[in-house]
Design a protein around this motif. Structure first.
Motif, PDB file in Angstrom:
ATOM      1  N   TYR A 170       0.839  -1.197   0.000  1.00  0.00           N
ATOM      2  CA  TYR A 170       0.000   0.000   0.000  1.00  0.00           C
ATOM      3  C   TYR A 170       0.879   1.254   0.000  1.00  0.00           C
ATOM      4  N   ARG A 171       0.246   2.416  -0.271  1.00  0.00           N
ATOM      5  CA  ARG A 171       0.909   3.723  -0.197  1.00  0.00           C
ATOM      6  C   ARG A 171      -0.146   4.769   0.158  1.00  0.00           C
ATOM      7  N   HIS A 172       0.248   6.030   0.170  1.00  0.00           N
ATOM      8  CA  HIS A 172      -0.673   7.074   0.617  1.00  0.00           C
ATOM      9  C   HIS A 172      -1.660   7.519  -0.465  1.00  0.00           C
ATOM     10  N   ILE A 173      -2.713   8.188  -0.012  1.00  0.00           N
ATOM     11  CA  ILE A 173      -3.719   8.741  -0.912  1.00  0.00           C
ATOM     12  C   ILE A 173      -3.085   9.822  -1.791  1.00  0.00           C
ATOM     13  N   ARG A 174      -3.711  10.080  -2.935  1.00  0.00           N
ATOM     14  CA  ARG A 174      -3.200  11.065  -3.891  1.00  0.00           C
ATOM     15  C   ARG A 174      -1.690  10.881  -4.069  1.00  0.00           C
ATOM     16  N   PRO A 175      -1.276   9.734  -4.595  1.00  0.00           N
ATOM     17  CA  PRO A 175       0.148   9.379  -4.617  1.00  0.00           C
ATOM     18  C   PRO A 175       0.996  10.269  -5.514  1.00  0.00           C
ATOM     19  N   ASP A 176       2.193  10.525  -5.040  1.00  0.00           N
ATOM     20  CA  ASP A 176       3.204  11.216  -5.837  1.00  0.00           C
ATOM     21  C   ASP A 176       4.160  10.168  -6.395  1.00  0.00           C
ATOM     22  N   GLY A 177       5.162  10.607  -7.094  1.00  0.00           N
ATOM     23  CA  GLY A 177       6.109   9.678  -7.701  1.00  0.00           C
ATOM     24  C   GLY A 177       6.824   8.810  -6.692  1.00  0.00           C
ATOM     25  N   ASP A 178       7.192   9.355  -5.554  1.00  0.00           N
ATOM     26  CA  ASP A 178       7.894   8.568  -4.536  1.00  0.00           C
ATOM     27  C   ASP A 178       7.021   7.417  -4.052  1.00  0.00           C
ATOM     28  N   ALA A 179       5.753   7.691  -3.788  1.00  0.00           N
ATOM     29  CA  ALA A 179       4.847   6.643  -3.299  1.00  0.00           C
ATOM     30  C   ALA A 179       4.641   5.551  -4.340  1.00  0.00           C
ATOM     31  N   VAL A 180       4.344   5.961  -5.569  1.00  0.00           N
ATOM     32  CA  VAL A 180       4.048   4.997  -6.624  1.00  0.00           C
ATOM     33  C   VAL A 180       5.270   4.138  -6.942  1.00  0.00           C
ATOM     34  N   PHE A 181       6.414   4.769  -7.117  1.00  0.00           N
ATOM     35  CA  PHE A 181       7.575   3.989  -7.532  1.00  0.00           C
ATOM     36  C   PHE A 181       8.251   3.250  -6.384  1.00  0.00           C
ATOM     37  N   SER A 182       8.016   3.664  -5.144  1.00  0.00           N
ATOM     38  CA  SER A 182       8.461   2.861  -4.000  1.00  0.00           C
ATOM     39  C   SER A 182       7.640   1.574  -3.943  1.00  0.00           C
ATOM     40  N   GLN A 183       6.348   1.700  -4.190  1.00  0.00           N
ATOM     41  CA  GLN A 183       5.482   0.522  -4.268  1.00  0.00           C
ATOM     42  C   GLN A 183       5.959  -0.428  -5.369  1.00  0.00           C
ATOM     43  N   PHE A 184       6.201   0.138  -6.526  1.00  0.00           N
ATOM     44  CA  PHE A 184       6.606  -0.677  -7.665  1.00  0.00           C
ATOM     45  C   PHE A 184       7.957  -1.354  -7.421  1.00  0.00           C
ATOM     46  N   ALA A 185       8.892  -0.656  -6.809  1.00  0.00           N
ATOM     47  CA  ALA A 185      10.205  -1.247  -6.518  1.00  0.00           C
ATOM     48  C   ALA A 185      10.067  -2.433  -5.576  1.00  0.00           C
ATOM     49  N   MET A 186       9.246  -2.304  -4.524  1.00  0.00           N
ATOM     50  CA  MET A 186       9.030  -3.430  -3.606  1.00  0.00           C
ATOM     51  C   MET A 186       8.358  -4.592  -4.342  1.00  0.00           C
TER      52      MET A 186
ATOM     53  N   LYS B 170       5.456 -16.152  -4.326  1.00  0.00           N
ATOM     54  CA  LYS B 170       4.633 -15.168  -3.618  1.00  0.00           C
ATOM     55  C   LYS B 170       3.542 -14.594  -4.512  1.00  0.00           C
ATOM     56  N   LYS B 171       2.394 -14.369  -3.914  1.00  0.00           N
ATOM     57  CA  LYS B 171       1.301 -13.653  -4.579  1.00  0.00           C
ATOM     58  C   LYS B 171       1.373 -12.227  -4.050  1.00  0.00           C
ATOM     59  N   VAL B 172       1.707 -11.282  -4.932  1.00  0.00           N
ATOM     60  CA  VAL B 172       1.934  -9.906  -4.525  1.00  0.00           C
ATOM     61  C   VAL B 172       0.911  -8.998  -5.197  1.00  0.00           C
ATOM     62  N   GLU B 173       0.289  -8.142  -4.405  1.00  0.00           N
ATOM     63  CA  GLU B 173      -0.710  -7.209  -4.912  1.00  0.00           C
ATOM     64  C   GLU B 173      -0.294  -5.784  -4.565  1.00  0.00           C
ATOM     65  N   ILE B 174      -0.399  -4.885  -5.548  1.00  0.00           N
ATOM     66  CA  ILE B 174      -0.192  -3.460  -5.322  1.00  0.00           C
ATOM     67  C   ILE B 174      -1.561  -2.869  -5.062  1.00  0.00           C
ATOM     68  N   CYS B 175      -1.704  -2.178  -3.935  1.00  0.00           N
ATOM     69  CA  CYS B 175      -3.016  -1.724  -3.489  1.00  0.00           C
ATOM     70  C   CYS B 175      -3.116  -0.205  -3.461  1.00  0.00           C
ATOM     71  N   GLY B 176      -4.321   0.277  -3.678  1.00  0.00           N
ATOM     72  CA  GLY B 176      -4.597   1.702  -3.678  1.00  0.00           C
ATOM     73  C   GLY B 176      -5.300   2.086  -4.964  1.00  0.00           C
ATOM     74  N   LEU B 177      -5.972   3.197  -4.928  1.00  0.00           N
ATOM     75  CA  LEU B 177      -6.739   3.643  -6.082  1.00  0.00           C
ATOM     76  C   LEU B 177      -5.874   4.458  -7.029  1.00  0.00           C
ATOM     77  N   LEU B 178      -5.972   4.151  -8.300  1.00  0.00           N
ATOM     78  CA  LEU B 178      -5.334   4.957  -9.339  1.00  0.00           C
ATOM     79  C   LEU B 178      -6.339   5.138 -10.455  1.00  0.00           C
ATOM     80  N   GLU B 179      -6.369   6.309 -11.031  1.00  0.00           N
ATOM     81  CA  GLU B 179      -7.313   6.590 -12.106  1.00  0.00           C
ATOM     82  C   GLU B 179      -6.731   6.300 -13.479  1.00  0.00           C
ATOM     83  N   TYR B 180      -5.523   5.787 -13.530  1.00  0.00           N
ATOM     84  CA  TYR B 180      -4.875   5.532 -14.809  1.00  0.00           C
ATOM     85  C   TYR B 180      -4.112   4.228 -14.717  1.00  0.00           C
ATOM     86  N   ASP B 181      -3.892   3.598 -15.852  1.00  0.00           N
ATOM     87  CA  ASP B 181      -3.170   2.328 -15.884  1.00  0.00           C
ATOM     88  C   ASP B 181      -1.696   2.607 -16.107  1.00  0.00           C
ATOM     89  N   LEU B 182      -0.940   2.625 -15.027  1.00  0.00           N
ATOM     90  CA  LEU B 182       0.484   2.894 -15.105  1.00  0.00           C
ATOM     91  C   LEU B 182       1.286   1.699 -14.632  1.00  0.00           C
TER      92      LEU B 182
END
Length: 166
Positions: A19-35, A46-58
């Motif tokens: 998970y990461r914080h609401i209204r994510p910035d680059g640090d939040a999104v790419f820290s999630q992706f790196a993990m 492992k079954k790994v899920e990235i969680c949180g709302l995003l309005e775009y497919d990145l």
């Protein structure tokens, strides 16, 4: 830093939610992706899920996470100083919660807090974790190099990163 305990927990759990914080910035999104990428590269079972709302497919974000999945999961929360800012409060139902953050500690939450407010970003902290002696021998070559720049997704959000391959 409690890198050994983090690695033990990653090994222990079959299910992992990041998970990461609401209204994510680059640090939040790419820290999630790196993990996410680190775990997928090094722990194929492992079954790994990235969680949180995003309005775009990145990134490979999960659209909806089953509550039963979260209850059996290790939960990693990145770049989120206070529990009230976690995007998707289902994280609270995780079996074991680890906070990984660079903001000054004001709201310890979860079972383990890995916080270093001397780091300029959570991405820097995660880099330090991956380069620590406890993580020696694990694959890092597929992780993206993050270069700070400014791009915009029309009518959506500004993101301050560009991903390039190593």
């Amino acid at each position: 830093m409690q890198t050994k305990k983090l690695l033990e927990k990653i090994k222990e759990y079959k299910n992992i939610c990041i998970y990461r914080h609401i209204r994510p910035d680059g640090d939040a999104v790419f820290s999630q992706f790196a993990m996410y990428q680190f775990i997928k590269d090094n722990f194929k079972d492992k079954k790994v899920e990235i969680c949180g709302l995003l309005e775009y497919d990145l990134l490979p974000y999960s659209k909806e996470i089953d509550d039963e999945f979260v209850k059996k999961s290790l939960v990693l929360v990145v770049d989120t100083a206070s529990c009230g800012r976690v995007d998707d409060l289902s994280y609270e139902n995780g079996d074991y919660i680890i906070k990984i953050d660079h903001h000054p500690e004001t709201d310890p939450y979860g079972d383990l807090n890995i916080v270093d407010d001397l780091c300029s970003s959570t991405a820097e902290l995660i880099s330090k974790i991956f380069l620590s002696k406890d993580f020696k021998g694990y694959t890092l070559s597929k992780l993206p190099v993050v270069q700070w720049s400014s791009i915009s997704i029309p009518n959506k959000v500004n993101i301050n990163v560009i991903i390039t391959e190593n």
